[in-house]
Design a protein around this motif. Structure first.
Motif, PDB file in Angstrom:
ATOM      1  N   GLU A 240      36.607  50.557  18.670  1.00  0.00           N
ATOM      2  CA  GLU A 240      36.063  51.340  17.563  1.00  0.00           C
ATOM      3  C   GLU A 240      35.733  52.764  18.007  1.00  0.00           C
ATOM      4  OE1 GLU A 240      32.041  50.818  15.079  1.00  0.00           O
ATOM      5  OE2 GLU A 240      33.460  49.163  14.804  1.00  0.00           O
TER       6      GLU A 240
ATOM      7  N   VAL B  38      39.053  54.694  18.398  1.00  0.00           N
ATOM      8  CA  VAL B  38      39.623  55.100  17.113  1.00  0.00           C
ATOM      9  C   VAL B  38      38.856  56.294  16.545  1.00  0.00           C
ATOM     10  CG1 VAL B  38      40.043  54.390  14.732  1.00  0.00           C
ATOM     11  CG2 VAL B  38      40.527  52.806  16.604  1.00  0.00           C
TER      12      VAL B  38
ATOM     13  N   CYS C 226      38.543  49.017  11.445  1.00  0.00           N
ATOM     14  CA  CYS C 226      39.126  48.731  12.750  1.00  0.00           C
ATOM     15  C   CYS C 226      39.218  47.226  12.955  1.00  0.00           C
ATOM     16  CB  CYS C 226      38.293  49.347  13.866  1.00  0.00           C
ATOM     17  SG  CYS C 226      38.066  51.137  13.732  1.00  0.00           S
TER      18      CYS C 226
ATOM     19  N   GLN D 210      40.290  44.896  16.071  1.00  0.00           N
ATOM     20  CA  GLN D 210      40.740  44.730  17.452  1.00  0.00           C
ATOM     21  C   GLN D 210      41.128  43.266  17.646  1.00  0.00           C
ATOM     22  OE1 GLN D 210      39.737  43.485  20.642  1.00  0.00           O
ATOM     23  NE2 GLN D 210      41.076  44.803  21.810  1.00  0.00           N
TER      24      GLN D 210
ATOM     25  N   VAL E 227      43.231  50.248  11.169  1.00  0.00           N
ATOM     26  CA  VAL E 227      43.726  50.432  12.534  1.00  0.00           C
ATOM     27  C   VAL E 227      43.541  49.131  13.302  1.00  0.00           C
ATOM     28  CG1 VAL E 227      43.630  51.861  14.609  1.00  0.00           C
ATOM     29  CG2 VAL E 227      42.958  52.827  12.390  1.00  0.00           C
TER      30      VAL E 227
ATOM     31  N   SER F 202      44.785  46.882  17.071  1.00  0.00           N
ATOM     32  CA  SER F 202      45.466  46.892  18.361  1.00  0.00           C
ATOM     33  C   SER F 202      46.693  45.992  18.326  1.00  0.00           C
ATOM     34  CB  SER F 202      44.508  46.412  19.458  1.00  0.00           C
ATOM     35  OG  SER F 202      44.043  45.107  19.175  1.00  0.00           O
TER      36      SER F 202
ATOM     37  N   LEU G 134      48.847  53.958  17.230  1.00  0.00           N
ATOM     38  CA  LEU G 134      47.589  54.549  17.674  1.00  0.00           C
ATOM     39  C   LEU G 134      47.760  55.209  19.029  1.00  0.00           C
ATOM     40  CD1 LEU G 134      44.538  55.018  17.416  1.00  0.00           C
ATOM     41  CD2 LEU G 134      44.189  52.744  18.410  1.00  0.00           C
TER      42      LEU G 134
END
Length: 288
Positions: free
Chosen positions: A116, A119, A157, A159, A188, A190, A214
């Motif tokens: 986080e 980003v 976010c 992840q 966003v 990963s 990213l």
């Protein structure tokens, strides 16, 4: 993502101060000490009439609170300023490490909190002002709020190392954007997105950024701005312009990709991302 529950008002205040620049926290500490120190030094007027007893009790209460608060509140502000400075250093270190790394799993080995922070710093490099909301609340899970002048953008976010982000997450953010009047949004991760999520975002002011995208965005921002997050541009990127300027990395060899047109097959005539190392590498990516 799991969120740490606040256990006291002091922690809540410290977190709020930590969202500000470190020097703002120091300034708040100085101002709060001066104001409360002055209140603590004021004399309490003794009650000489029955009707003045309530006033004396109120003055005594404020004096007592100010006596303890003149040390406690500045201490909380200083701790928040220290946390802000530490987060700033960690964000810059994350950006540098990710920007220089060639490892394909560089985003997977970090915690959700580090992801986080990464980003948020990536968007700061793009000229946005970033506020970390912590997500998971009444804001629909929005983790970051981006702003520039009068425009506001929401970021969620994810992840996730083993699962693809589904359309439910994208729809949720889009609903929050519409309800709160945001100009656009970003999801966003990963990892990757499902095809259904990609189709839903297409044609909307909503950008899906996966791990390779990213990574490329961070490298591009560093090259364009010389790693100076504070510098602002006249035209900040939006979900629409990120697509036009971002060159993703090959999912196979991590080299830059270029847009190509399929000559045959079911997708003949359609654009796709192809590896610049072709034909040695045949990595491809779909264009959202």
């Amino acid at each position: 993502m799991a969120r740490r529950r606040k256990t006291s008002p002091a922690e809540d205040l410290m977190d709020i101060v930590a969202m500000l620049p470190w020097w703002a926290g120091v300034a708040l500490a100085a101002v709060s000490y001066l104001v409360l120190h002055r209140m603590a030094g004021q004399e309490v007027v003794a009650a000489v009439k029955p009707g003045e007893m309530g006033t004396m009790v109120t003055q005594t209460l404020w004096k007592t609170l100010a006596t303890f608060g003149q040390y406690l509140l500045p201490l909380i502000c200083v701790a928040g300023a220290g946390m802000s400075a530490w987060r700033r250093r960690e964000r810059r270190k994350l950006i540098t490490n990710v920007g220089q790394s060639k490892a394909a799993n560089v985003l997977d080995v970090m915690s959700w909190r580090e992801f986080e922070m990464l980003v948020g710093e990536a968007f700061r490099l793009q000229g946005y002002q970033v506020v970390e909301t912590g997500g998971g609340g009444a804001d629909g899970g929005v983790d970051l709020v981006l702003s520039k002048r009068t425009e506001k953008f929401f970021v969620q976010c994810k992840q996730w190392k083993a699962y693809k982000v589904g359309v439910e997450v994208v729809r949720e953010l889009y609903g929050v954007m519409a309800a709160k009047g945001a100009a656009g949004g970003f999801v966003v991760t990963s990892g990757r997105f499902t095809e259904e999520a990609t189709r839903f975002a297409r044609g909307r002011n909503l950008k899906l950024i996966d791990g390779p995208l990213l990574h490329g965005l961070i490298r591009q921002a560093q090259n364009a701005k010389g790693q100076t997050p504070e510098r602002e541009t006249d035209q900040p990127p939006t979900p629409a312009t990120v697509d036009a300027t971002l060159t993703p990395e090959c999912p196979t060899c991590a080299k830059p990709m270029v847009k190509r047109i399929a000559n045959r097959g079911a997708n003949a005539g359609s654009e796709f991302w192809g590896c610049t190392a072709y034909p040695a590498c045949r990595g491809t990516r779909q264009i959202d």
